[in-house]
Design a protein around this motif. Structure first.
Motif, short mmCIF file in Angstrom:
data_model
loop_
_atom_site.label_atom_id
_atom_site.label_comp_id
_atom_site.label_asym_id
_atom_site.label_seq_id
_atom_site.Cartn_x
_atom_site.Cartn_y
_atom_site.Cartn_z
N LEU A 1 0.74 -1.06 -0.09
CA LEU A 1 -0.11 -0.11 0.10
C LEU A 1 0.74 1.30 -0.10
N THR B 1 -6.95 3.62 -1.10
CA THR B 1 -5.67 3.22 -0.61
C THR B 1 -5.71 3.87 0.73
N THR C 1 -2.52 9.91 -2.03
CA THR C 1 -2.92 8.34 -2.47
C THR C 1 -4.44 8.45 -2.77
#
Length: 295
Positions: free
Chosen positions: A246, A281, A277
């Motif tokens: 991630l 996410t 992001t």
């Protein structure tokens, strides 16, 4: 010349305020948090710091601010690299290195030099550097991989080149360097997800992105591994498996800044061309932190 950069190194982010200015208060808060929770050294003004988007004046002020905050408590490794050898040499010659303990220098990017070109580039740097040099091999960013043979050649020829931040993602290459390197030379992981197997193979530490936000947990994994407690260390490593992905799925340091923002340490602000992001996410990062009871 021995390597003093081992254990948990932090690839330090540059916090920004909501209006895009460098947030020096957040920078101090972040550094103190890292030093209190197991960071062994700091790596400053490299990729994760968004250095291409910082002015020369900002870089100078950030450097002096970090030196003043650290007060000699841990070593500081400062980035100085590029794809114009003459310009890198000039920067090394004209920079005030007071308070800095080593130079991190990347393989030239974009112009894709040969292995001989890489050797000659780092030869030129080693010959003028007043500080120990750590090589940085990250072919995913530079477009060229420095082979184990070239790394070992440089290490043998220049005793002030003390280590490599190896981020090729190839454990076979890492193993070859560790097997053939001279005694004074070390391998440092440049990839959080591969730190566990790299230390098991003989690497002396990591320059970490995730360590910005989770230094206590990541340094514990490293220390357990150094002590041969692999079972306990691998449990921590596996806890981070999804988080490793991630942090980079939307680019670096976007994931890291989202993580730091979730922990309340910095604003979630980057400079273009980087952007925060995606919402999904960040939500997934939030869920993982909650599950790990770190939120």
């Amino acid at each position: 010349m021995q390597n003093i950069f081992h254990g948990l190194g932090i690839a330090l982010v540059t916090p920004f305020t909501a209006n895009g200015e460098v947030d020096y208060e957040a920078l101090e808060r972040l550094i103190e948090y890292q030093l209190e929770n197991g960071a062994d050294f700091l790596t400053i003004l490299a990729t994760t710091s968004e250095s291409p988007c910082l002015s020369a004046e900002e870089k100078d002020k950030i450097t002096q601010t970090i030196i003043a905050i650290v007060k000699g408590r841990v070593p500081i490794l400062k980035y100085c690299g590029g794809n114009n050898t003459a310009a890198v040499i000039e920067e090394i010659r004209t920079t005030d290195w007071h308070g800095i303990d080593g130079i991190l220098s990347i393989c030239p990017y974009y112009n894709k030099p040969s292995q001989e070109g890489l050797y000659q580039h780092f030869k030129a740097i080693a010959e003028v550097s007043p500080l120990p040099v750590i090589l940085y091999n990250v072919p995913g960013r530079t477009g060229v991989n420095m082979t184990a043979e070239t790394t070992v050649r440089i290490a043998n020829d220049f005793p002030n080149v003390i280590a490599i931040k190896e981020a090729s993602g190839c454990l076979e290459q890492v193993d070859e360097i560790i097997k053939n390197k001279p005694k004074h030379f070390s391998v440092i992981s440049g990839d959080d997800a591969l730190t566990f197997p790299m230390i098991a193979s003989g690497a002396v530490g990591v320059i970490s992105v995730i360590g910005n936000a989770l230094p206590k947990e990541f340094s514990k994994m490293i220390r357990l591994e150094f002590n041969g407690e692999y079972e306990a260390a691998v449990k921590i490593h596996h806890q981070f498996t999804e988080l490793y992905k991630l942090l980079f799925v939307d680019g670096n340091p976007a994931g890291c800044k989202a993580l730091l923002n979730e922990l309340g340490l910095i604003d979630n602000v980057l400079r273009l061309p980087l952007v925060p992001t995606r919402i999904e996410t960040k939500k997934r990062i939030h869920d993982i932190l909650t599950k790990m009871r770190l939120h």
